[in-house]
Every structure is written in structure tokens, then in C-alpha cells.
Design a protein around this motif. Structure first.
Motif, PDB file in Angstrom:
ATOM      1  N   ILE A  47     -64.709  56.875  70.945  1.00  0.00           N
ATOM      2  CA  ILE A  47     -65.924  57.080  70.168  1.00  0.00           C
ATOM      3  C   ILE A  47     -67.123  57.281  71.078  1.00  0.00           C
ATOM      4  O   ILE A  47     -68.055  58.017  70.761  1.00  0.00           O
ATOM      5  N   SER A  78     -59.682  54.830  62.915  1.00  0.00           N
ATOM      6  CA  SER A  78     -58.478  55.665  62.962  1.00  0.00           C
ATOM      7  C   SER A  78     -57.347  54.946  62.230  1.00  0.00           C
ATOM      8  O   SER A  78     -57.428  53.755  61.933  1.00  0.00           O
ATOM      9  N   SER A  86     -51.017  57.277  63.364  1.00  0.00           N
ATOM     10  CA  SER A  86     -52.378  57.632  62.951  1.00  0.00           C
ATOM     11  C   SER A  86     -52.358  58.902  62.106  1.00  0.00           C
ATOM     12  O   SER A  86     -53.018  58.996  61.076  1.00  0.00           O
ATOM     13  N   SER A 311     -61.200  61.316  65.778  1.00  0.00           N
ATOM     14  CA  SER A 311     -60.228  61.127  66.861  1.00  0.00           C
ATOM     15  C   SER A 311     -59.141  60.178  66.383  1.00  0.00           C
ATOM     16  O   SER A 311     -59.399  59.277  65.585  1.00  0.00           O
ATOM     17  N   ASN A 313     -57.256  57.840  67.887  1.00  0.00           N
ATOM     18  CA  ASN A 313     -57.247  56.448  68.357  1.00  0.00           C
ATOM     19  C   ASN A 313     -58.191  56.344  69.537  1.00  0.00           C
ATOM     20  O   ASN A 313     -58.845  57.325  69.912  1.00  0.00           O
ATOM     21  N   ALA A 346     -63.374  54.849  65.472  1.00  0.00           N
ATOM     22  CA  ALA A 346     -63.307  56.292  65.715  1.00  0.00           C
ATOM     23  C   ALA A 346     -64.602  56.990  65.348  1.00  0.00           C
ATOM     24  O   ALA A 346     -65.307  56.577  64.420  1.00  0.00           O
TER      25      ALA A 346
END
Length: 485
Positions: A47, A78, A86, A311, A313, A346
Motif C-alpha cells: 500500500i 486484500s 486472494s 493489490s 497482498n 491494500a
């Protein structure tokens, strides 16, 4: 796609562009009943790797501009702490106590790829296809061949990596195009000619071109910046070359082999300048995002297109990556494979012109499994049964009717078993659950006062600790493929 088209000019091309300031051409059909949807997913991007989330060393102007033109989420999560589960939560709307794929597990009997998503799983792509959408997936799948293949899970077109172990390499011998292999000429394990992510981007933009007059869903799960750390020596690399003090990551490291006659395909290559290369890979993501944004404007469909960015993870420490140097976790504890905030908090940015207020920020607590109900509401589809998500539409449209999660739940059956729960301001993390010699203890953190999860207050709040433990037991449905003993 030729590397030379990924230029610095593309990287910065959307700075200062406001969706409200761009005069859009009329759609050929005059209207679209439902908006186009583009969901872009980075791989192992922290992040803190993005400018609007605090990054200072890496340039991400196009993603930053998305936040200025849309909504930035500050408490989005996530679906899991690693790739495949995920993606499973994203596609099914179910958390890791319910979703079919709960870990990075290889297919059985020596078959290529990972354990397949079962055919009876209802995916977001299938929902949208039933609503008349043309669906395309471009990038890294990781949810198996056969019944799990993207073409069998609702995608009309697929181009990229099915097997996520092959995606450890950016110069693979082939990529998958629907049910065929597309050979990448010159990538023979020794020579590195075609950078895979450039080729995938070419197909992404082509899909947008070909479906501009239809309602489409483009799922773009990039392989970047997942290790291996490698990049063409182009204008983006030149931005960072020599900028940082470097410690080469050599072939002597574990799980590392260089391109050459003895290369192991699923390992990572060494890298002379890991920091410059990682920064390049993040900025390369930003360049791709800029190209996609420019394309929807060029096609005159920006006003009817939702673009989402997230994203899968937290950032990795493998292959020479150094998340501490870049503050990739934005100060949160943990990395990829951790259920502390650094492993699962995330970035999430959504742009929807004339619907989402520009420059808006929300601290609404949300997760990957909210995407399915959000999009089903947007397209007026029936919400699937047995999902764990809640629609984010009220938040996106700045309405006061947003429902809140009672809690969010994660589980991970590797490393003696890990679970986590977010319940209001409270975060419970339990490691080494299945350690028969010494079971771990449930840790409790108050994220309002301790976002970095430094002070375990479980002893001070035994009732909250006990409640979270009960949630962890209740939310974990038995799985033969991913047993949690």
C-alpha cells in the motif's frame, strides 16, 4: 509490444487530466445500459508503494491521478496474504474461510498450474457474462487449468499466465491465449527478448479497442511487481538507475537461478540493482495504468467506464525486494504471508466519472469479497447466495445507507496455521494455531490507537479476545483441499 513504446511520456501523460475536463465523444450506440468495468490488480505491491498512500521514492503519477479523479479507500483489505486465495476471494465474493481456493497449492499428478477453482464456483465474470458483458482477463490467473481455466470461469478471452509459478519469470517461453500457448519468440531460457508484461498489456489495450461499443469487463491482474526483479533497460529504468545505493542480489541466494543453460524456471534471477529495478517495476505498473486511462478517453468511453485499482497482498521480501527501504507497508506490521496489516492492508482506488466525487477519501472498512456484491448492484444482477461481501455502492455514491461489516475474517493454513479478524477498531491475530508443541496465543490490537500492531492488549480485554476467537472458529468451513487442523 515493443519496449520502446513504454516511455516516460506515457508515465506522466495523465497528470493534470480531469475526467470532468475531457470532452468525450458520443458512444456509437448512443448509450450503454451498464458501465464498462476495468479492474486492475497489482501483484505483491505494498500500500505504501503509491504516492497518494505516502510513497516518496517511486513515481506513480497516473495512479495518484486516479485518486484525485475518484475515491481513495484507506481501510481496504486484500482477500489473503498470498496470490491464489486472494484472487479466489475476489472472483467469488467469499472470504478464505469459505472460498474454494485458500492457498498457493500446486495441481496434483504433476499437472501444470495450481489447484483449479471448481466448476460450480460462481465467479464475477460469469455474473457479468450473464448480464451481456464481454469479458476479458489479461495477466496472472493462478486458479488452475481445466475446470478452473479462465475460459471455463466466465471469461471470453484470456491472455497471460495461467500458472503463477511460470509468472516468476518475465521472459517465459510462452503465455497462454485461451486454450493455446503463444510462443514468445526469442525467450528460450538463455535469451531474454519479449518482456511478458508488455505483451500482456498489448492484448489488454486491444481488448478495449475491439469492445468499445459493448459493455465489457476487463480484469487486469498484472504480474508486476512480483519477483523476479527484472526490467528492460528503458526510459523508466533510466529514472532510477544510479539513484539508490545498491547491494546486488546474486545467484548464491536461496531460490535463485539466472537465465542460462541450467536455469530453473520457477526460481528468480539475480539482480544487480534491486532497488532501482523494483522502483522501475512499480512505475511500469503506473505507465500501464496511464495507457489504459488514455485508451478509454481516446475511445470516448471514459464517462461510462469504472476503473478500479488494488493489490493482491502486501509486499514481499523475496528475490532482492526490500520493502523496508521503500516503506512499502506504509508503516504497517508484516509483509506478504502475514495477517498483520502489512500483509493484507491494500490500496484501493475507484474512478467513475460523474458518479464518484473527485478527490474523495473514505475510511470505510472493506475487503476483496465486497467487489462481487458491489458490481452486481451496479449492473442490476442478482446477488449470489453464500457470499461474505457487502456492496460498496452507497460509499462510492456518497449515500448514507452504507452497511458495515460486523467483522472481516482471514485464514491461512501454512506455517502452523494463521487466522485474523478485523472487528470494528479491534484486530485479532492468531499464529501457530496448529503447533502441537506450543500453540500460539491470540493477539489483540486496537487499530484506532495502534495501527502498527505493536501492543497486544488481549489480557486487558478478555471478552473481546474470546469473541474474536469464536468468530475464528465459526467462520472456518472445512476444506479437503486446504484443511485447517
Amino acid at each position: 509490444m515493443k519496449n520502446k513504446i513504454i516511455l516516460l511520456a506515457v508515465l506522466v501523460s495523465t497528470i493534470g487530466i480531469s475526467y470532468s475536463q475531457v470532452k468525450e465523444k458520443m458512444n456509437v450506440l448512443g448509450q450503454n445500459k451498464h458501465p464498462n468495468i476495468i479492474y486492475i490488480l497489482a501483484d505483491d505491491m505494498g500500500i505504501g508503494d503509491i504516492g497518494v498512500y505516502g510513497q516518496t521514492k517511486i513515481q506513480t503519477p497516473n495512479i495518484d491521478q486516479m485518486a484525485f479523479n475518484g475515491m481513495k479507500f484507506t481501510q481496504h483489505y486484500s482477500g489473503a496474504a498470498v496470490c491464489a486465495p486472494s484472487r479466489s476471494t475476489l472472483m467469488t465474493g467469499q472470504h478464505t474461510g469459505h472460498t474454494p481456493i485458500r492457498g498457493n497449492k500446486e495441481a496434483s499428478n504433476g499437472q501444470e498450474g495450481q489447484v483449479p477453482l471448481p466448476k460450480d464456483a460462481l465467479t464475477l465474470a460469469e455474473i457479468l457474462k450473464d448480464k451481456g458483458y464481454t469479458t476479458g482477463m489479461f495477466g496472472k490467473w493462478g486458479l488452475g487449468f481445466g475446470e478452473g481455466d479462465p475460459n471455463n470461469q466466465g471469461f471470453d478471452e484470456f491472455y497471460g499466465y495461467n500458472c503463477q509459478k511460470l509468472a516468476h519469470r518475465y521472459y517465459p517461453p510462452y503465455l497462454n491465449h485461451n486454450q493455446k500457448r503463444d510462443s514468445l519468440k526469442g525467450n528460450d531460457g538463455i535469451n531474454t527478448v519479449v518482456y511478458s508484461q508488455d505483451k500482456i498489456q498489448e492484448y489488454t489495450l486491444k481488448f478495449l479497442d475491439e469492445n468499445k461499443n459493448k459493455s465489457f469487463f476487463a480484469y487486469v491482474p498484472l504480474a508486476l511487481p512480483h519477483t523476479e526483479l527484472i526490467s528492460p533497460k528503458d526510459s523508466i529504468f533510466a529514472m532510477y538507475d544510479g539513484k539508490f545505493e545498491e547491494i546486488p542480489y546474486t545467484e548464491d541466494n536461496k531460490y535463485t537461478s539466472d537465465y542460462g543453460p541450467n536455469m530453473v524456471w520457477y526460481e528468480y534471477s539475480s539482480v544487480e540493482k534491486p532497488r532501482a529495478t523494483y522502483a522501475t517495476m512499480v512505475s511500469r505498473i503506473d505507465a500501464y495504468v496511464g495507457q489504459i486511462i488514455n485508451k478509454v478517453h481516446e475511445l470516448g468511453i471514459a464517462d461510462n467506464t469504472i476503473i478500479m485499482f488494488a493489490s493482491d497482498n502486501g509486499p514481499t521480501q523475496e528475490g532482492g525486494a526490500n520493502p523496508d527501504f521503500f516503506n512499502s507497508t506504509s508503516g504497517f506490521r508484516g509483509y506478504k504471508r502475514d495477517l498483520y496489516e502489512g500483509g493484507i492492508r491494500a490500496p484501493f482506488i475507484v474512478v467513475w466519472p460523474n458518479k464518484i466525487k473527485e478527490g474523495s477519501v473514505t475510511n470505510h472498512v472493506s475487503a476483496f469479497w465486497d467487489i462481487v456484491p458491489t458490481i452486481t448492484e451496479i449492473v442490476d444482477a442478482e446477488v449470489p447466495e453464500n457470499i461474505d461481501g457487502i456492496s460498496l455502492v452507497p460509499t462510492l455514491l456518497n449515500k448514507n445507507s452504507q452497511k458495515e461489516h460486523d467483522y472481516l475474517y482471514w485464514e491461512f493454513n501454512i506455517r502452523q496455521g494463521r487466522k485474523a479478524v478485523r472487528m470494528g477498531p479491534w484486530k485479532g491475530v492468531w499464529y501457530n494455531i496448529n503447533n502441537k508443541n506450543k500453540q500460539g496465543e491470540l493477539e489483540l490490537y486496537n487499530l484506532l490507537s495502534d495501527e502498527a500492531e505493536t501492543t497486544n492488549v488481549s489480557a486487558k480485554y478478555p471478552e473481546i479476545t474470546a469473541k474474536i476467537k469464536q468468530i475464528m472458529i465459526k467462520e472456518s468451513e472445512a476444506s479437503k483441499l486446504f484443511p485447517f487442523e
